[in-house]
Design a protein around this motif. Structure first.
Motif, PDB file in Angstrom:
ATOM      1  N   TYR A  36     -76.188 -40.517  11.079  1.00  0.00           N
ATOM      2  CA  TYR A  36     -76.816 -39.818  10.273  1.00  0.00           C
ATOM      3  C   TYR A  36     -77.075 -38.282   9.759  1.00  0.00           C
ATOM      4  O   TYR A  36     -76.716 -37.560  11.062  1.00  0.00           O
ATOM      5  CB  TYR A  36     -78.272 -40.504  11.203  1.00  0.00           C
ATOM      6  CG  TYR A  36     -79.219 -40.613  10.390  1.00  0.00           C
ATOM      7  CD1 TYR A  36     -79.705 -41.848   9.538  1.00  0.00           C
ATOM      8  CD2 TYR A  36     -80.001 -39.481  10.579  1.00  0.00           C
ATOM      9  CE1 TYR A  36     -80.865 -41.791   8.898  1.00  0.00           C
ATOM     10  CE2 TYR A  36     -81.701 -39.476   9.884  1.00  0.00           C
ATOM     11  CZ  TYR A  36     -82.605 -40.293   9.098  1.00  0.00           C
ATOM     12  OH  TYR A  36     -83.342 -41.058   8.265  1.00  0.00           O
ATOM     13  N   ASP A  57     -79.043 -41.738   4.167  1.00  0.00           N
ATOM     14  CA  ASP A  57     -79.267 -41.708   5.554  1.00  0.00           C
ATOM     15  C   ASP A  57     -80.206 -43.196   5.661  1.00  0.00           C
ATOM     16  O   ASP A  57     -80.227 -44.017   5.735  1.00  0.00           O
ATOM     17  CB  ASP A  57     -79.371 -40.473   6.192  1.00  0.00           C
ATOM     18  CG  ASP A  57     -78.980 -40.118   6.382  1.00  0.00           C
ATOM     19  OD1 ASP A  57     -77.222 -39.871   6.326  1.00  0.00           O
ATOM     20  OD2 ASP A  57     -79.019 -38.523   6.922  1.00  0.00           O
ATOM     21  N   ASN A  82     -74.261 -41.392  16.218  1.00  0.00           N
ATOM     22  CA  ASN A  82     -75.031 -41.849  16.024  1.00  0.00           C
ATOM     23  C   ASN A  82     -75.904 -40.579  14.841  1.00  0.00           C
ATOM     24  O   ASN A  82     -76.338 -41.264  13.641  1.00  0.00           O
ATOM     25  CB  ASN A  82     -76.105 -42.157  17.119  1.00  0.00           C
ATOM     26  CG  ASN A  82     -75.702 -42.192  18.033  1.00  0.00           C
ATOM     27  OD1 ASN A  82     -75.818 -43.307  18.208  1.00  0.00           O
ATOM     28  ND2 ASN A  82     -75.320 -42.493  19.249  1.00  0.00           N
ATOM     29  N   ALA A  98     -82.223 -41.631  13.012  1.00  0.00           N
ATOM     30  CA  ALA A  98     -81.116 -42.129  12.876  1.00  0.00           C
ATOM     31  C   ALA A  98     -82.187 -44.026  14.064  1.00  0.00           C
ATOM     32  O   ALA A  98     -81.032 -44.906  13.708  1.00  0.00           O
ATOM     33  CB  ALA A  98     -80.532 -41.991  14.049  1.00  0.00           C
TER      34      ALA A  98
END
Length: 157
Positions: A36, A57, A82, A98
């Motif tokens: 992300y 994203d 992540n 995220a």
């Protein structure tokens, strides 16, 4: 909660111990390599040229929300990368975005870091501390080597 005229927000805790269902099941959703960045402005990689302008994203967060709705996991495990540090101008904000869908769901979760998570504005230690303080998180910063089955937050019968 208000303390000394300041609003204080307490971390929402998952209900512990985690338990198997009455059918003896416990579903874990594993999410790896989200990479992300900065939300709508971070474009997808490795997509067709015709998809590039519409892909960001936000596709990842919509997909994660749908997975949680459909699969109804008992626990979500985020297993590294992540965020993509080089694309994330604010590591804390990117981490929050995220993990946002699992925070909304109230499902207990935990995360570990990959090799790209610390490439933004926070160290690995700062990131893990931040993650451990997020709602419903079971992540720990420097868990003790003495943790064993008796101290795990899941009831094994």
């Amino acid at each position: 909660l208000t303390v000394d005229n300041q609003n204080v927000r307490l971390q929402k805790q998952p209900q512990l111990p985690l338990r198997f269902s009455c059918y003896g099941t416990f579903k874990i959703l594993q999410v790896a390599h989200m990479h992300y960045g900065n939300g709508m402005v971070t474009r997808c990689r490795d997509v067709l040229e015709s998809e590039f302008e519409q892909c960001s994203d936000l596709n990842t967060t919509r997909f994660l929300r749908r997975l949680i709705e459909v699969e109804k996991p008992d626990f979500v495990a985020f297993t590294g990368d992540n965020i993509f540090g080089a694309s994330a101008s604010d590591a804390a904000e990117s981490m929050y975005e995220a993990f946002g869908r699992v925070l909304e769901s109230g499902v207990p979760w935990a995360a570990v870091l990959g090799n790209h998570d610390q490439e933004s504005t926070m160290t690995r230690e700062e990131l893990m501390s931040f993650i451990s303080l997020m709602d419903y998180s079971l992540s720990k910063t420097f868990p003790s080597a003495g943790d064993n089955l008796e101290t795990l937050p899941i009831k094994i019968q």
